[in-house]
Design an enzyme around this catalytic site. Structure first.
Site, mmCIF file in Angstrom:
data_model
loop_
_atom_site.group_PDB
_atom_site.id
_atom_site.type_symbol
_atom_site.label_atom_id
_atom_site.label_comp_id
_atom_site.label_asym_id
_atom_site.label_seq_id
_atom_site.Cartn_x
_atom_site.Cartn_y
_atom_site.Cartn_z
ATOM 1 N N GLY A 132 62.357 -9.990 52.676
ATOM 2 C CA GLY A 132 63.556 -9.707 53.463
ATOM 3 C C GLY A 132 63.362 -10.198 54.886
ATOM 4 N N ILE A 150 63.111 -8.557 58.005
ATOM 5 C CA ILE A 150 62.010 -7.961 58.788
ATOM 6 C C ILE A 150 60.688 -8.129 58.045
ATOM 7 C CG2 ILE A 150 61.078 -5.840 59.853
ATOM 8 C CD1 ILE A 150 63.933 -4.865 60.302
ATOM 9 N N ASP A 162 59.166 -8.048 46.136
ATOM 10 C CA ASP A 162 60.582 -8.123 46.512
ATOM 11 C C ASP A 162 61.378 -8.513 45.269
ATOM 12 O OD1 ASP A 162 61.982 -8.829 49.619
ATOM 13 O OD2 ASP A 162 63.128 -8.973 47.764
ATOM 14 N N LEU A 221 59.504 -1.358 53.134
ATOM 15 C CA LEU A 221 60.743 -1.874 53.731
ATOM 16 C C LEU A 221 61.831 -2.113 52.689
ATOM 17 C CD1 LEU A 221 58.735 -2.358 56.107
ATOM 18 C CD2 LEU A 221 59.819 -4.550 56.485
ATOM 19 N N ALA A 267 60.181 2.460 56.549
ATOM 20 C CA ALA A 267 61.230 1.897 57.409
ATOM 21 C C ALA A 267 62.484 2.753 57.300
ATOM 22 C CB ALA A 267 61.538 0.469 56.973
ATOM 23 N N TYR A 271 74.524 6.260 53.012
ATOM 24 C CA TYR A 271 73.351 5.450 53.380
ATOM 25 C C TYR A 271 72.488 6.205 54.391
ATOM 26 C CZ TYR A 271 70.728 1.807 55.818
ATOM 27 O OH TYR A 271 69.731 1.079 56.414
ATOM 28 N N LYS A 305 68.412 7.475 53.889
ATOM 29 C CA LYS A 305 67.264 7.197 54.763
ATOM 30 C C LYS A 305 66.705 8.495 55.348
ATOM 31 C CE LYS A 305 65.925 3.572 55.035
ATOM 32 N NZ LYS A 305 65.104 2.814 54.060
#
Ligand code: UDP
Length: 331
Positions: free
Chosen positions: A10, A12, A31, A76, A118, A152, A156
Site C-alpha cells: 500500500g 504508506i 498484501d 497496516l 496503524a 470505519y 479502527k
C-alpha cells in the site's frame, strides 16, 4: 530487525518498507492488492532483504508462519479511504476488525512479538466548536450508525481497544499510531484521498472537485515524516501500550486553498467546482470541518518534528504523477 509489514504494497506500507530496508532491516510484506499495488514495491523486489507474499492476512496458516519468523509486525493492512469505506462497509468491518484480531492473537501466541497498529485520526470523529486540535485522550464524538464513515471510525477504535486489551492482559508490546492525512508519491485518489485526486484532475485538465464549501481544513503530513515517526516509535519502550498522533500541525490548509495551490504548481487550466457532499458520497454524509493533531506526546517520546512543508510535499507528488504519466505514454 526482521520486520513483517501487513499491507506492505500500500501507499504508506511501501514507503515504510523502503525506509526499513535502507536502515538494514529484513522486510517481509503481505498484501492482497485490494487497494495496494505491486508496482509500489517493484523497485524493492531486487533487494536481497526483501520478500513479499500476495495473500490475505485472513490466511491464518501463512500469517502464523510469517509472524513466527519476524521480530516486529507493522500492521497496516486495512480498508482505507473515505470513498472506499463508504462503498464497502461490510469488507471494512470484517477486514479491519478480523484482520487485526488475527495479527494480535498470533503475535501473542508466537512469543509476544511487538506490534505497531496503524490507526487513524478518524477515530476522533467530529470536531465541534472550540475543538479542532485533537490529543490522544480526547473524547470521540461520532454520528449515527446509518452513516458508514462512523463505522470505519469504530473499526479502527475497536482495533485500538483490542491492542490495548492484549497489552493489559497478555503483556503484548503494542504501539498504536494515529495517522493524520498522510500524503506522498504512490498514493492514489481512487479511494477518496483529496491530494492525489486534485493533482490528477489538474494534470488531466478536468475540473477540480471540492466537496462542500471548501472552507474545511486539514493538516497534511508528508509520508516521509510519518514513516520517520513510526520508526522512531518502534524503538522506544515508552511508546509501548500507548496511542500516538502522527501528523504535521504546521501544514494546515483549507481545501479551497489546496485546490488553488495545486492548480498553480501544475500550471493547470482546470476549473474549480464545488459539489455537495451528498452527491460526492452518500445521503446524510458528515464531514469534519477542522482536524489538527496535537503531536506533543509523539515529540516528548521521540523528539520528532515534521520536516516537509505543504509546497515541497505537493511538488514531490506532482513530479511522481508526471513521471508515471510519461511512462504510461511511452509504453
Ligand atoms: N475532498 C474534496 N474533494 C475530493 C476528495 C475529498 O473536496 O475529491 C475533501 C473531503 O470532503 C474532506 C477533505 O477533502 O473535507 C479531505 O478528504 P480526504 O478524504 O482526503 O481525507 P479525510 O476526509 O479523511 O480528512
Amino acid at each position: 530487525m526482521k520486520c513483517l509489514i501487513t499491507g506492505g504494497a500500500g501507499f504508506i506500507g511501501s514507503h515504510l518498507s523502503e525506509a526499513l530496508l535502507k536502515k538494514g532491516n529484513l522486510v517481509t510484506i503481505i498484501d492482497d492488492l485490494s487497494t495496494g499495488r505491486l508496482e509500489n514495491v517493484e523497485h524493492l523486489r531486487k533487494e536481497k532483504n526483501f520478500s513479499y507474499y500476495i495473500d490475505t492476512i485472513m490466511n491464518h496458516v501463512l500469517m502464523a508462519e510469517l509472524v513466527g519468523k519476524c521480530d516486529v509486525i507493522f500492521h497496516l493492512a486495512a480498508a482505507v479511504g473515505v470513498k472506499y469505506v463508504i462503498d464497502h462497509p461490510l469488507e471494512t468491518i470484517l477486514t479491519n476488525v478480523g484482520g487485526t484480531e488475527i495479527v494480535l492473537s498470533l503475535a501473542n501466541e508466537y512469543g509476544n512479538k511487538k506490534v505497531v497498529i496503524a490507526s487513524t485520526s478518524e477515530v476522533y470523529g467530529k470536531d465541534r466548536p472550540g475543538k479542532r486540535i485533537f490529543s490522544e485522550n480526547d473524547d470521540r464524538v461520532l454520528g449515527p450508525t446509518s452513516i458508514n464513515r462512523w463505522g470505519y471510525s469504530c473499526t479502527k477504535a475497536l482495533d485500538e481497544f483490542l491492542a490495548l486489551a492484549y497489552f493489559k492482559e497478555k503483556k503484548l508490546p503494542v504501539v498504536i499510531v494515529r495517522f493524520f492525512n498522510t500524503c506522498g508519491p504512490r498514493q492514489t485518489g481512487r479511494y477518496g484521498m483529496v491530494v492525489p485526486r486534485f493533482i490528477k484532475q489538474a494534470l488531466d485538465g478536468e475540473p477540480i472537485t471540492i466537496y462542500g464549501d471548501g472552507k474545511q481544513t486539514r493538516c497534511f503530513t508528508d509520508v516521509s515524516d510519518a514513516v520517520r515517526a513510526v520508526i522512531g516509535l518502534v524503538c522506544e519502550s515508552r511508546a509501548i501500550g500507548e496511542a500516538l498522533n502522527i501528523g504535521n500541525p504546521h501544514n494546515k490548509i483549507t481545501i479551497n486553498a489546496l485546490a488553488k495551490v495545486i492548480k498553480r504548481i501544475t500550471g493547470s487550466k482546470s476549473a474549480i467546482q464545488h459539489i455537495p457532499y451528498e452527491k460526492a458520497y452518500e445521503k446524510g454524509f458528515e464531514d469534519m470541518r477542522h482536524r489538527q493533531p496535537d503531536i506533543s506526546k509523539l515529540k516528548s517520546i521521540t523528539n520528532f518534528s515534521p520536516r516537509i512543508g505543504i509546497a515541497g510535499m505537493l511538488e514531490r507528488i506532482v513530479k511522481d504523477f508526471k513521471q508515471k504519466n510519461k511512462l504510461a505514454q511511452s509504453s
